[in-house]
Design a protein around this motif. Structure first.
Motif, PDB file in Angstrom:
ATOM      1  N   THR A   1       0.827  -1.209   0.000  1.00 48.45           N
ATOM      2  CA  THR A   1       0.000   0.000   0.000  1.00 48.45           C
ATOM      3  C   THR A   1       0.858   1.253   0.000  1.00 48.45           C
ATOM      4  O   THR A   1       0.645   2.163  -0.813  1.00 48.45           O
TER       5      THR A   1
ATOM      6  N   LEU B   1      -6.533   2.955  -4.829  1.00 52.41           N
ATOM      7  CA  LEU B   1      -5.934   2.107  -3.805  1.00 52.41           C
ATOM      8  C   LEU B   1      -6.828   1.931  -2.586  1.00 52.41           C
ATOM      9  O   LEU B   1      -6.802   0.876  -1.940  1.00 52.41           O
ATOM     10  N   ASP B   2      -7.607   2.944  -2.269  1.00 50.32           N
ATOM     11  CA  ASP B   2      -8.497   2.849  -1.100  1.00 50.32           C
ATOM     12  C   ASP B   2      -9.522   1.748  -1.319  1.00 50.32           C
ATOM     13  O   ASP B   2     -10.206   1.700  -2.336  1.00 50.32           O
TER      14      ASP B   2
ATOM     15  N   GLN C   1       1.198   4.006  -3.022  1.00 50.76           N
ATOM     16  CA  GLN C   1       0.858   5.400  -2.713  1.00 50.76           C
ATOM     17  C   GLN C   1       2.061   6.312  -2.962  1.00 50.76           C
ATOM     18  O   GLN C   1       1.910   7.402  -3.523  1.00 50.76           O
ATOM     19  N   SER C   2       3.224   5.870  -2.547  1.00 52.76           N
ATOM     20  CA  SER C   2       4.442   6.676  -2.710  1.00 52.76           C
ATOM     21  C   SER C   2       4.775   6.880  -4.180  1.00 52.76           C
ATOM     22  O   SER C   2       5.105   7.995  -4.602  1.00 52.76           O
TER      23      SER C   2
ATOM     24  N   GLN D   1       2.709   6.725  -6.704  1.00 53.69           N
ATOM     25  CA  GLN D   1       1.711   7.633  -7.273  1.00 53.69           C
ATOM     26  C   GLN D   1       2.081   9.076  -6.957  1.00 53.69           C
ATOM     27  O   GLN D   1       2.031   9.945  -7.836  1.00 53.69           O
ATOM     28  N   SER D   2       2.467   9.331  -5.728  1.00 50.83           N
ATOM     29  CA  SER D   2       2.813  10.690  -5.304  1.00 50.83           C
ATOM     30  C   SER D   2       4.059  11.204  -6.022  1.00 50.83           C
ATOM     31  O   SER D   2       4.094  12.339  -6.507  1.00 50.83           O
TER      32      SER D   2
END
Length: 167
Positions: free
Chosen positions: A38, A116-117, A42-43, A45-46
């Motif tokens: 996860t 992702l959520d 997320q990283s 994507q950021s």
């Protein structure tokens, strides 16, 4: 004068891009690789969103335009430097820009579209497997190509001189 300024800017853009890809290869990717699925997704994507900024484009795209422009300016002016610059241009445009556009960007776009959520652990793990290994492999290719570009430019400066500098 414009020939030298263009060559300087082309070299700076290419070297800055090489530094970026090298730093990813030796620190960012290994560090991200230690994260949970996860947090990794997320990283990335950021990071992929944050890198789309004028400073990145100035170096990354600057080399795409300035290396061929400098090559063209050296045609007929300095045949030895012309060939060095042609090699650097081809290496960068194909090995860095081409790999990025054909490989990394589509992976980034696919990753960016993921929600992702609420995803299951199995989904997150599968998405990471589909993204991480191919993305890192492509980054290795463009890292090598960008370092070779910088090496070609450095060798050109070491082993040649501006044929018209003394005129």
């Amino acid at each position: 004068m414009i020939v030298n300024i263009t060559l300087f800017l082309a070299t700076m853009a290419a070297v800055l891009a090489a530094g970026l890809f090298y730093s990813y290869a030796v620190s960012v990717n290994p560090g991200l690789g230690r994260l949970s699925d996860t947090v990794y997704l997320q990283s990335m994507q950021s990071i992929n969103r944050a890198i789309l900024n004028p400073l990145f484009f100035l170096s990354f795209m600057g080399a795409v335009f300035l290396l061929p422009a400098s090559t063209w300016m050296h045609y007929g002016r300095n045949n030895i430097r012309f060939w060095w610059l042609l090699a650097a241009s081809v290496m960068y445009v194909a090995g860095v820009f081409g790999v990025t556009v054909a490989g990394n960007v589509p992976l980034n776009n696919t990753l960016d579209a993921l929600k992702l959520d609420g995803a299951s652990a199995e989904q997150l793990s599968g998405w990471r497997r589909q993204f991480e290994k191919p993305w890192n492999m492509l980054n290795t290719v463009r890292t090598i190509a960008s370092i070779l570009t910088a090496m070609i430019l450095a060798a050109m400066f070491i082993f040649t001189k501006d044929a018209q500098a003394d005129q």
